[in-house]
Enzyme design. Sequence first.
Site, short mmCIF file in Angstrom:
data_model
loop_
_atom_site.label_atom_id
_atom_site.label_comp_id
_atom_site.label_asym_id
_atom_site.label_seq_id
_atom_site.Cartn_x
_atom_site.Cartn_y
_atom_site.Cartn_z
N PRO A 10 0.79 -1.23 0.00
CA PRO A 10 0.00 0.00 0.00
C PRO A 10 0.82 1.28 0.00
O PRO A 10 1.82 1.38 0.73
CB PRO A 10 -0.79 -0.09 1.31
CG PRO A 10 -0.83 -1.52 1.65
CD PRO A 10 0.38 -2.16 1.05
N ASN A 11 0.36 2.20 -0.79
CA ASN A 11 0.87 3.58 -0.86
C ASN A 11 2.21 3.72 -1.57
O ASN A 11 2.69 4.83 -1.79
CB ASN A 11 0.93 4.23 0.53
CG ASN A 11 -0.46 4.32 1.15
OD1 ASN A 11 -1.36 4.87 0.54
ND2 ASN A 11 -0.64 3.75 2.34
N ARG A 18 5.15 11.09 -2.13
CA ARG A 18 4.71 10.81 -0.77
C ARG A 18 5.82 11.10 0.23
O ARG A 18 6.88 10.47 0.17
CB ARG A 18 4.35 9.31 -0.72
CG ARG A 18 4.05 8.79 0.65
CD ARG A 18 4.01 7.28 0.63
NE ARG A 18 3.66 6.78 1.94
CZ ARG A 18 3.88 5.56 2.37
NH1 ARG A 18 4.49 4.67 1.60
NH2 ARG A 18 3.53 5.20 3.57
N TYR A 23 10.78 9.29 2.30
CA TYR A 23 10.91 8.23 1.29
C TYR A 23 11.70 8.65 0.05
O TYR A 23 11.95 7.81 -0.83
CB TYR A 23 9.51 7.77 0.87
CG TYR A 23 8.73 7.14 2.02
CD1 TYR A 23 9.19 5.98 2.62
CD2 TYR A 23 7.57 7.73 2.52
CE1 TYR A 23 8.50 5.40 3.69
CE2 TYR A 23 6.88 7.17 3.58
CZ TYR A 23 7.35 6.00 4.15
OH TYR A 23 6.67 5.44 5.21
N ASN A 74 8.38 -5.29 -0.17
CA ASN A 74 8.13 -4.12 0.67
C ASN A 74 6.62 -4.08 0.89
O ASN A 74 5.87 -3.63 0.01
CB ASN A 74 8.62 -2.83 0.00
CG ASN A 74 8.46 -1.63 0.94
OD1 ASN A 74 7.82 -1.74 2.00
ND2 ASN A 74 9.02 -0.50 0.57
N ALA A 77 2.76 -0.57 5.04
CA ALA A 77 2.18 -0.63 6.39
C ALA A 77 1.67 -2.02 6.75
O ALA A 77 1.56 -2.35 7.94
CB ALA A 77 1.05 0.38 6.50
N GLU A 98 12.75 -9.03 3.03
CA GLU A 98 11.92 -7.88 3.42
C GLU A 98 12.73 -6.60 3.22
O GLU A 98 13.87 -6.52 3.67
CB GLU A 98 11.54 -8.03 4.91
CG GLU A 98 10.77 -6.86 5.47
CD GLU A 98 10.47 -7.02 6.97
OE1 GLU A 98 10.67 -8.13 7.52
OE2 GLU A 98 10.06 -6.02 7.58
N HIS A 100 12.65 -2.14 3.23
CA HIS A 100 12.01 -0.86 3.53
C HIS A 100 12.93 0.26 3.07
O HIS A 100 14.14 0.18 3.23
CB HIS A 100 11.74 -0.71 5.03
CG HIS A 100 10.85 -1.79 5.55
ND1 HIS A 100 9.50 -1.83 5.31
CD2 HIS A 100 11.14 -2.91 6.25
CE1 HIS A 100 8.99 -2.92 5.85
NE2 HIS A 100 9.97 -3.60 6.43
N ARG A 107 11.79 5.26 13.59
CA ARG A 107 10.56 6.04 13.40
C ARG A 107 9.58 5.74 14.54
O ARG A 107 10.00 5.45 15.65
CB ARG A 107 9.98 5.73 12.02
CG ARG A 107 10.96 6.08 10.88
CD ARG A 107 10.37 5.78 9.52
NE ARG A 107 9.17 6.56 9.27
CZ ARG A 107 8.30 6.29 8.30
NH1 ARG A 107 8.51 5.26 7.49
NH2 ARG A 107 7.22 7.03 8.14
C1 DQA Z 1 7.91 1.35 4.43
C2 DQA Z 1 7.84 1.58 5.93
C3 DQA Z 1 6.45 1.31 6.46
O1 DQA Z 1 6.40 1.54 7.86
C4 DQA Z 1 5.46 2.26 5.79
O2 DQA Z 1 4.14 1.98 6.23
C5 DQA Z 1 5.54 2.21 4.31
C6 DQA Z 1 6.86 2.17 3.69
C7 DQA Z 1 9.27 1.75 3.85
O3 DQA Z 1 9.57 1.33 2.73
O4 DQA Z 1 10.05 2.46 4.50
O5 DQA Z 1 4.54 2.30 3.61
O6 DQA Z 1 7.70 -0.03 4.17
#
Ligand code: DQA
Length: 147
Positions: A10-11, A18, A23, A74, A77, A98, A100, A107
């Site tokens: 998501p996102n 964003r 990011y 990735n 959330a 995994e 990020h 954070r």
């Molecule tokens: C994320 C970190 C997550 O906590 C966040 O919700 C994201 C992006 C990252 O790539 O840093 O959407 O996965």
Amino acid sequence: MSAVHVLNGPNLNLLGKREPAIYGTASLDDIRATLEKRCAERGVSLVFRQSNHEGDLVDWIQEAGGAGAPVILNAGALTHTSIALYDAIKGAQAVVIEVHLSNVHARESFRSHSFISPAARGVIAGFGPLSYVLALDAVFENELRKS
Ligand code: DQA
């Protein structure tokens, strides 16, 4: 290994616009292009996907696991909430790295817990788009060690 699957949650479609202070300014397409190039150099095909929906990610993890293809994930959330993704990785016996972009441990405290990590082969966080490149290197190294 014939393909690497890179799955984004998501996102992450909003990357570049964003919260750029967290990011960065690279878009998901920029990241895809970088990985595409590196995969092409190795003769490996890249499956690169993004969805805002948990079920899509479950389906894609099952697909990659079934095909024996490594996954760079990735989960956004969903990392911090999704037992379904944990179960998908375990159930499909998928090899998952995994990733990020941000250092989730520096954070909000809720980002320090991951449902993915216990099922992952390894975790890379905090290096922006480079996190994906490092994960791809890890996939290639891992494959080399197997052969
Ligand atoms: C994320 C970190 C997550 O906590 C966040 O919700 C994201 C992006 C990252 O790539 O840093 O959407 O996965």
